[in-house]
Design an enzyme around this catalytic site. Structure first.
Site, PDB file in Angstrom:
ATOM      1  N   HIS A  82      26.411  12.088  52.395  1.00  0.00           N
ATOM      2  CA  HIS A  82      25.914  10.704  52.460  1.00  0.00           C
ATOM      3  C   HIS A  82      25.183  10.415  53.777  1.00  0.00           C
ATOM      4  CE1 HIS A  82      29.810   9.357  54.420  1.00  0.00           C
ATOM      5  NE2 HIS A  82      29.011   8.459  54.965  1.00  0.00           N
ATOM      6  N   TRP A 211      35.879   4.822  48.985  1.00  0.00           N
ATOM      7  CA  TRP A 211      36.977   4.158  49.706  1.00  0.00           C
ATOM      8  C   TRP A 211      38.316   4.323  48.985  1.00  0.00           C
ATOM      9  CZ3 TRP A 211      35.249   2.994  54.337  1.00  0.00           C
ATOM     10  CH2 TRP A 211      33.960   2.520  54.511  1.00  0.00           C
ATOM     11  N   ASP A 219      31.434  15.907  49.893  1.00  0.00           N
ATOM     12  CA  ASP A 219      30.518  15.100  50.704  1.00  0.00           C
ATOM     13  C   ASP A 219      30.072  15.862  51.962  1.00  0.00           C
ATOM     14  OD1 ASP A 219      29.057  13.129  51.898  1.00  0.00           O
ATOM     15  OD2 ASP A 219      30.559  11.551  51.628  1.00  0.00           O
ATOM     16  N   GLY A 650      30.577   5.657  60.980  1.00  0.00           N
ATOM     17  CA  GLY A 650      30.016   6.345  62.148  1.00  0.00           C
ATOM     18  C   GLY A 650      30.790   7.636  62.388  1.00  0.00           C
ATOM     19  N   SER A 652      31.680   9.183  59.931  1.00  0.00           N
ATOM     20  CA  SER A 652      31.189   9.997  58.825  1.00  0.00           C
ATOM     21  C   SER A 652      30.571  11.258  59.385  1.00  0.00           C
ATOM     22  CB  SER A 652      30.092   9.254  58.062  1.00  0.00           C
ATOM     23  OG  SER A 652      30.653   8.243  57.309  1.00  0.00           O
ATOM     24  N   PHE A 668      34.773  11.827  55.886  1.00  0.00           N
ATOM     25  CA  PHE A 668      33.722  11.055  55.209  1.00  0.00           C
ATOM     26  C   PHE A 668      34.143   9.680  54.727  1.00  0.00           C
ATOM     27  CE2 PHE A 668      34.663  11.287  50.638  1.00  0.00           C
ATOM     28  CZ  PHE A 668      35.518  12.376  50.543  1.00  0.00           C
TER      29      PHE A 668
HETATM   30  N1  GLU Z   1      32.486   6.363  54.044  1.00  0.00           N
HETATM   31  C1  GLU Z   1      32.336   5.541  55.158  1.00  0.00           C
HETATM   32  C2  GLU Z   1      30.982   4.839  55.070  1.00  0.00           C
HETATM   33  O1  GLU Z   1      30.132   5.302  54.403  1.00  0.00           O
HETATM   34  C3  GLU Z   1      32.309   6.272  56.462  1.00  0.00           C
HETATM   35  C4  GLU Z   1      33.583   6.616  57.041  1.00  0.00           C
HETATM   36  C5  GLU Z   1      34.449   5.428  57.285  1.00  0.00           C
HETATM   37  O2  GLU Z   1      33.964   4.298  57.427  1.00  0.00           O
HETATM   38  O3  GLU Z   1      35.644   5.663  57.342  1.00  0.00           O
HETATM   39  O4  GLU Z   1      30.757   3.821  55.681  1.00  0.00           O
END
Ligand code: GLU
Length: 716
Positions: A82, A211, A219, A650, A652, A668
């Site tokens: 992503h 989430w 990912d 961030g 990520s 991720f």
């Molecule tokens: N998956 C989250 C996002 O895309 C990133 C990691 C997180 O926020 O824990 O914002």
């Protein structure tokens, strides 16, 4: 007796393990204060961060808004799918649909430039709080105070970049209004896409699983950083050569086990744990519900527009992903705020603090009105909220309006001295701003823009009388808003050519006078809206200046109250967090294990998006063709790992590192309950998610056929 002893040992182990997880995204300056070896680290903290030599942090980079790790001496970066998404999307066409089918560069020559991506590596840091704060004086009003800090910050950055040619400098506010640190970064501008799995692996589970735990998403992506042949940072050129990082992060193909000690080095975005109940209540009651509603509405529109045409869908897909991601995160936060009654808890804490303040006359004199003054700022914000939200999202939601605004604002800003300009128009940033516009142009789709812009204008037209925006009022006149907007749009969209690259490029060179002469209706609307936007920004600066002062005092008195070291909120600078691979109980009677496997991929696969695992992968799983990545107990390859570290957006793409500092996963996401991390962290519910390195390597080798990458990393 033996049983008792074992129970005792188990209890102690558990207690010790529990104590190993702590709230905290530690700035690198704090690493040496944490007795990490006692907590499970099997390397010297100096190997992790050594201000006078090479250490692990030299192998960690910031990639766009994400984090990545250098995993080969030839600048190969491992990050999230992503995080590379924008690059994959922009390279995708109906014919070469890399987003859908994945992309592999078989040779370096085939790697695709990831336009607009940049890479940063932290080189050094220095506390500049005194220098920054010496720019403000008690005489200044609040807006002046903010501007003085902004200006001083820019001066420091300019000097630092002069002293460190080719590097990037940034002053980051650590504690609001109180401490500032200057960071120097190596800054790379030529990044390329090397391998991205297909969407059905890289984004397996899509928004349904986003989430959430348990997770089965691959990912990850590989990218590569390039520099000029002489090693200096350079924009893309076919003559560039792979960047040689000072340190390579070793990949550990054996992975991790439950309860193993792990840590993350990465660039977490923003947290708000030092804000008060007034801020949280505003977020919970006003801002987040508004954003959730607005984003959902936009997503529905964009999805509908792309239903029948993949080319149209590709234009919207990145925006939909971003909006959906934030929206679900906010839903998680809203649920968490309610479940934990966080605002009430904060109020209780503040009551205790107030008692402490009032218990000493001197303290009372200094801090007695602090909380009520903060309360007052947020009360004023609430009164303006409807207008603030419309103004915030007006330019962000309509692309054509954002093109027009940039043109007009650029014409004004470029007349000023470099240091007086708004950030996006300074010499060091303006090229990037233009690049972002060009990318925006590629995704511009007039039919969608019309629908979204119209909805926002209607919202603006409905604002209460005292919050009305003069330009919108004029546009509507005495007509019904729907009719007035339709009439305006009919002419404006037909007439405006700002979506054409050459016209936009030309417009960006004009002086304010020349821009004013342009017949473009959106430019004309922008000019009329501009004073409102300027006033809105000025008010924002005044509010900021006031809060800066108040929050700085709050930290002072909180320190006296709690007599412990605080960690500043996350602010996109390099941080450490540590903990263990561990499951959790998100609700009554449910316990979640911390490692998922390829068997779960099989279980979830339905053949329909977002659970449409490619046939080739299914075949590999069914044939148990796992090679060296087979995990006996799981009877498959580990796919996702869960741990109690303290992360946020961030992070990520951040490496999850084992006790020896070797890469065992790529962070991720977070579990739904942990979306609230940004406001409050807790060992009981804060769990973050990574893709297990074994799945990364297995997919890359067996599915992607990129054995050469595994060789390059040194795992084959
Ligand atoms: N998956 C989250 C996002 O895309 C990133 C990691 C997180 O926020 O824990 O914002």
């Amino acid at each position: 007796m033996k049983k008792l002893l074992i129970t005792l040992i188990l209890c102690l182990t558990f207690f010790f393990a529990l104590a190993t997880a702590e709230e905290g995204m530690y700035p690198i300056s704090e690493i040496h204060k944490l007795d990490l070896q006692k907590k499970g680290l099997e390397m010297s903290p100096l190997e992790m961060y050594n201000p006078d030599g090479i250490s692990l942090i030299d192998g960690i980079c910031k990639v766009g808004g994400c984090t990545g790790s250098f995993v080969s001496k030839d600048g190969l970066i491992l990050t999230n799918h992503h995080c590379a998404y924008g690059a994959v999307q922009r390279a995708s066409t109906k014919k070469n649909d890399y987003l859908q089918n994945g992309f592999l560069a078989k040779t370096r020559g085939q790697e695709i430039p990831a336009k607009a991506y940049t890479v940063r590596i932290t080189e050094s840091y220095r506390d500049v709080s005194e220098e920054v704060l010496s720019a403000v004086s008690e005489k200044m009003d609040f807006a002046e105070r903010t501007k003085a800090i902004e200006k001083r910050t820019k001066e420091i950055v300019k000097q630092a970049e002069k002293d460190n040619p080719g590097k990037r400098a940034e002053v980051s506010e650590m504690f609001i209004g109180k401490t500032y640190v200057l960071f120097i970064y190596t800054y790379l501008k030529d990044l390329r896409l090397v391998y991205a799995p297909p969407r059905s692996i890289g984004n397996f589970g899509g928004e349904v699983d986003n989430w959430m735990w348990p997770r089965h998403t691959g990912d990850f992506s590989f990218m590569r950083a390039y520099v000029a042949p002489d090693g200096s940072s350079a924009d893309y050129s076919p003559d560039n050569v792979p960047y040689q990082p000072k340190r390579v992060v070793k990949v550990a193909p054996e992975g991790v086990n439950e309860e193993d000690f792990v840590f993350i080095l990465g660039y977490p975005g923003r947290t708000y744990r030092h804000r008060t109940s007034h801020f949280l209540a505003y977020e919970e009651e006003i801002r987040m519900p508004y954003v959730v509603d607005w984003y959902q509405w936009q997503i529905d529109v964009m999805e509908k527009m792309g239903e029948k045409d993949r080319a149209v869908q590709l234009k919207h897909i990145g925006a939909i992903k971003g909006l959906s991601n934030t929206m679900k995160n906010y839903r998680g936060k809203l649920k968490g705020l309610k479940r934990m009654q966080l605002v009430d808890k904060k109020r209780e804490e503040e009551k205790a603090l107030e008692q402490f303040i009032n218990s000493d006359p001197k303290r009372k004199n200094e801090y007695g009105s602090l909380l009520s003054e903060i309360d007052k700022v947020y009360k004023e914000l609430r009164e303006q909220a409807d207008l603030i939200l419309v103004l915030t999202y007006l330019r962000r939601s309509s692309q054509i309006l954002s093109f027009a605004s940039t043109v007009y604002e650029a014409s004004i800003e470029l007349q000023k001295d470099d240091l007086e300009r708004k950030g996006a128009y300074m010499n060091r940033t303006f090229d990037r701003t233009k690049q972002r516009l060009t990318i925006g142009l590629k995704n511009y789709y007039v039919a969608t823009d019309k629908i979204i812009f119209k909805k926002m204008l209607k919202r603006a037209a409905k604002l209460p009388e005292k919050l009305q925006i003069p330009a919108i009022k004029k546009l509507i006149g005495n007509k019904d808003p729907e009719t007035a907007i339709n009439e305006f749009f009919e002419k404006a969209y037909a007439q405006s050519k700002l979506y054409k690259k050459n016209i936009l490029d030309e417009a960006l060179k004009k002086s304010p006078k020349q821009v004013k002469k342009m017949k473009d209706p959106f430019i004309q609307l922008t000019i009329e809206l501009y004073p409102t936007f300027e006033k809105f920004e000025e008010q924002g600066k005044a509010r900021r200046g006031k809060l800066d002062k108040l929050y700085a005092k709050l930290i002072d008195v909180k320190k006296q109250f709690k007599t412990k070291d605080f960690i500043p909120d996350a602010n996109r600078t390099l941080r450490l967090t540590y903990g263990r691979i561990r499951g959790y109980s998100p609700y009554d009677a449910v316990y979640m294990n911390p490692i998922t496997s390829t068997n779960g991929v099989l279980e979830k696969s339905t053949g329909n998006e977002p659970f449409d695992t490619p046939a080739k992968l299914l075949k590999l799983i069914k044939a148990k063709d796992y090679g060296k990545f087979y995990h006996k107990k799981l009877d498959g390859v580990p796919v996702g790992i869960l741990y109690n570290m303290d992360t946020t957006g961030g992070n990520s793409g951040s490496p999850v590192l084992n006790a020896r500092g070797e890469l065992v996963g790529i962070n991720f996401d977070r579990a739904f309950e942990a979306t609230i991390n940004d406001y409050a962290w807790s060992e009981s519910y804060s769990r973050s998610i990574a893709v297990d390195i074994r799945y990364v390597l297995w997919v890359t080798q067996k599915f992607g056929g990129a054995t050469h990458l595994l060789k390059e990393i040194g795992v084959l």
